[in-house]
Design a protein around this motif. Structure first.
Motif, PDB file in Angstrom:
ATOM      1  N   SER A   1       0.814  -1.212   0.000  1.00 36.82           N
ATOM      2  CA  SER A   1       0.000   0.000   0.000  1.00 36.82           C
ATOM      3  C   SER A   1       0.853   1.270   0.000  1.00 36.82           C
ATOM      4  CB  SER A   1      -0.940   0.011   1.208  1.00 36.82           C
ATOM      5  OG  SER A   1      -0.205   0.129   2.419  1.00 36.82           O
ATOM      6  N   MET A   2       2.096   1.164   0.471  1.00 40.37           N
ATOM      7  CA  MET A   2       2.986   2.319   0.502  1.00 40.37           C
ATOM      8  C   MET A   2       3.848   2.434  -0.748  1.00 40.37           C
ATOM      9  SD  MET A   2       2.199   3.841   3.238  1.00 40.37           S
ATOM     10  CE  MET A   2       3.510   5.037   3.307  1.00 40.37           C
ATOM     11  N   GLU A   3       3.645   1.538  -1.714  1.00 38.66           N
ATOM     12  CA  GLU A   3       4.417   1.518  -2.958  1.00 38.66           C
ATOM     13  C   GLU A   3       5.922   1.586  -2.669  1.00 38.66           C
ATOM     14  OE1 GLU A   3       2.958   4.667  -5.422  1.00 38.66           O
ATOM     15  OE2 GLU A   3       0.983   3.764  -5.672  1.00 38.66           O
ATOM     16  N   PRO A   4       6.447   0.609  -1.932  1.00 35.87           N
ATOM     17  CA  PRO A   4       7.860   0.659  -1.509  1.00 35.87           C
ATOM     18  C   PRO A   4       8.820   0.338  -2.652  1.00 35.87           C
ATOM     19  CG  PRO A   4       6.889  -1.429  -0.880  1.00 35.87           C
ATOM     20  CD  PRO A   4       5.776  -0.620  -1.468  1.00 35.87           C
ATOM     21  N   GLU A   5      10.055   0.777  -2.468  1.00 34.65           N
ATOM     22  CA  GLU A   5      11.134   0.398  -3.385  1.00 34.65           C
ATOM     23  C   GLU A   5      11.901  -0.810  -2.847  1.00 34.65           C
ATOM     24  OE1 GLU A   5      13.609   3.105  -5.623  1.00 34.65           O
ATOM     25  OE2 GLU A   5      12.586   4.799  -4.684  1.00 34.65           O
ATOM     26  N   LEU A   6      11.844  -0.994  -1.525  1.00 32.61           N
ATOM     27  CA  LEU A   6      12.537  -2.111  -0.884  1.00 32.61           C
ATOM     28  C   LEU A   6      11.557  -2.869   0.001  1.00 32.61           C
ATOM     29  CD1 LEU A   6      15.054  -3.736   0.013  1.00 32.61           C
ATOM     30  CD2 LEU A   6      15.440  -1.976   1.757  1.00 32.61           C
ATOM     31  N   LEU A   7      11.496  -4.178  -0.204  1.00 28.46           N
ATOM     32  CA  LEU A   7      10.641  -5.032   0.618  1.00 28.46           C
ATOM     33  C   LEU A   7      11.518  -6.084   1.289  1.00 28.46           C
ATOM     34  CD1 LEU A   7       7.718  -5.637   1.442  1.00 28.46           C
ATOM     35  CD2 LEU A   7       7.557  -7.189  -0.501  1.00 28.46           C
ATOM     36  N   VAL A   8      11.529  -6.076   2.611  1.00 30.55           N
ATOM     37  CA  VAL A   8      12.282  -7.054   3.390  1.00 30.55           C
ATOM     38  C   VAL A   8      11.324  -8.165   3.798  1.00 30.55           C
ATOM     39  CG1 VAL A   8      13.666  -7.464   5.452  1.00 30.55           C
ATOM     40  CG2 VAL A   8      13.891  -5.300   4.217  1.00 30.55           C
ATOM     41  N   ALA A   9      11.577  -9.375   3.312  1.00 34.77           N
ATOM     42  CA  ALA A   9      10.727 -10.524   3.623  1.00 34.77           C
ATOM     43  C   ALA A   9      11.494 -11.439   4.570  1.00 34.77           C
ATOM     44  CB  ALA A   9      10.341 -11.261   2.344  1.00 34.77           C
ATOM     45  N   ASP A  10      11.133 -11.410   5.846  1.00 32.84           N
ATOM     46  CA  ASP A  10      11.843 -12.180   6.872  1.00 32.84           C
ATOM     47  C   ASP A  10      11.155 -13.529   7.069  1.00 32.84           C
ATOM     48  OD1 ASP A  10      13.435 -13.045   8.900  1.00 32.84           O
ATOM     49  OD2 ASP A  10      12.693 -11.640  10.406  1.00 32.84           O
ATOM     50  N   GLU A  11      11.600 -14.532   6.319  1.00 31.97           N
ATOM     51  CA  GLU A  11      11.027 -15.883   6.347  1.00 31.97           C
ATOM     52  C   GLU A  11       9.499 -15.816   6.261  1.00 31.97           C
ATOM     53  OE1 GLU A  11      12.801 -19.029   8.300  1.00 31.97           O
ATOM     54  OE2 GLU A  11      14.452 -17.893   9.167  1.00 31.97           O
ATOM     55  N   PRO A  12       8.963 -15.250   5.178  1.00 29.83           N
ATOM     56  CA  PRO A  12       7.519 -14.991   5.102  1.00 29.83           C
ATOM     57  C   PRO A  12       6.662 -16.238   4.958  1.00 29.83           C
ATOM     58  CG  PRO A  12       8.561 -14.510   3.001  1.00 29.83           C
ATOM     59  CD  PRO A  12       9.670 -14.823   3.961  1.00 29.83           C
ATOM     60  N   VAL A  13       7.257 -17.389   4.664  1.00 26.81           N
ATOM     61  CA  VAL A  13       6.440 -18.596   4.465  1.00 26.81           C
ATOM     62  C   VAL A  13       6.818 -19.718   5.427  1.00 26.81           C
ATOM     63  CG1 VAL A  13       6.028 -18.079   2.038  1.00 26.81           C
ATOM     64  CG2 VAL A  13       7.996 -19.461   2.671  1.00 26.81           C
ATOM     65  N   ALA A  14       7.666 -19.442   6.399  1.00 31.90           N
ATOM     66  CA  ALA A  14       8.174 -20.490   7.277  1.00 31.90           C
ATOM     67  C   ALA A  14       7.071 -21.135   8.118  1.00 31.90           C
ATOM     68  CB  ALA A  14       9.263 -19.936   8.193  1.00 31.90           C
TER      69      ALA A  14
END
Length: 320
Positions: free
Chosen positions: A168-181
């Protein structure tokens, strides 16, 4: 090549344990993430991956080193305050546990719109609810979920909401910290494919953190391998899988299941002896030497420096 978006230089962070003991979670880690690129960080639990993610997002303040986002040192308090709004809007994070990262007392529409309200961002589609509805549909959820609470959704659906909130914030960087663990295997594939499609469409740079090498391979352009707080190897995803250099990387890849039974039988499994050393009392010299079959006296006395070989980076005395 695209210009650097995120530069981590000599990042070090330790957690004090009592009066004397110190747990050194990250030790002089350096890497660069370019615009529109996906960098995967892999390693065993306790290798420092999540600590790096939290430092990059200013959730932890490192003891030393620099973290440059678009040339701005986010570890410098004055620089961060001067660019606070831009930095908070353009960097977003997806946590491992969607159950605890979503407020159980808020509806989905309010959760997705909350970052825009906090940053006083005008919704591109006229209203916060319209923007939330668009993001919900974009991540593959029906608009009927807008008025539901997190407890009424499955784990995979909650993780999609967490992704929608970040987008929603239209980011340039997305940090995915083990998003499916914390998800089932079938749901993991759906979320990974969703993240991969979003990255291709929007060109967002990902810092993707996981412990599953086979999963990281399908989404990452480059991969960095962590061990006991150190970055031991970094390189192109395909090259690293085809020809791993560091002994630890070789051992990790040998444990990845192969669907072809003929190839699986012919492959030799590398078994590491001993247990992962404690980060409170790490071994001298090379941190991997206590489990490495090639370790010698130099490994015990001297920390290997990261060196570049044919476009790859590896920290090992035995390589090259």
């Amino acid at each position: 090549m695209a210009e650097p978006l995120l530069e981590v230089r000599g990042l070090t962070h330790a957690f004090p344990l009592g009066r004397r003991a110190v747990l050194r979670a990250v030790d002089h880690v350096s890497f660069t993430l370019r615009r529109g690129e996906v960098l995967g960080l892999v390693g065993e639990s306790g290798s420092g991956k999540s600590t790096i993610a939290r430092c990059v997002m200013n959730l932890l303040r490192p003891q030393s080193g620099q973290i440059l986002y678009r040339g701005i040192d986010i570890c410098d308090r004055r620089a961060f305050r001067a660019n606070r709004r831009t930095l908070q809007a353009e960097r977003q994070i997806i946590f491992q546990d969607s159950g605890s990262s979503l407020n159980g007392r808020m509806r989905m529409c309010d959760i997705i719109a909350e970052p825009m309200r906090i940053q006083h961002v005008r919704p591109p589609r006229g209203s916060y609810r319209a923007e939330a509805e668009f993001q919900m549909r974009y991540v593959g959820l029906d608009a009927g979920y807008l008025d539901k609470y997190p407890g009424e959704l499955s784990g995979g659906q909650r993780q999609r909401v967490a992704i929608a909130r970040a987008l929603s914030m239209e980011p340039e960087l997305l940090v995915a910290d083990e998003p499916v663990a914390s998800l089932d295997v079938s749901i993991q594939a759906q979320i990974i494919n969703l993240l991969k499609n979003i990255q291709k469409e929007l060109g967002i740079a990902y810092l993707f953190i996981a412990h599953d090498l086979s999963m990281v391979k399908h989404i990452s352009d480059r991969i960095g391998v962590m061990y006991l707080g150190h970055l031991v190897e970094e390189g192109d995803s395909k090259e690293l899988y085809a020809n791993p250099m560091h002994p630890y990387t070789k051992a990790l890849l040998s444990a990845v299941p192969i669907p072809d039974p003929l190839v699986g039988k012919s492959r030799k499994r590398i078994m590491l002896e001993g247990e992962l050393p404690s980060p409170i009392n790490p071994p001298s010299g090379c941190p991997f030497r206590t489990r490495c079959p090639y370790a010698n006296e130099k490994c015990a006395n001297e920390m290997p420096k990261m060196k570049e070989i044919n476009g790859r980076k590896v920290a090992c005395h035995m390589v090259g």
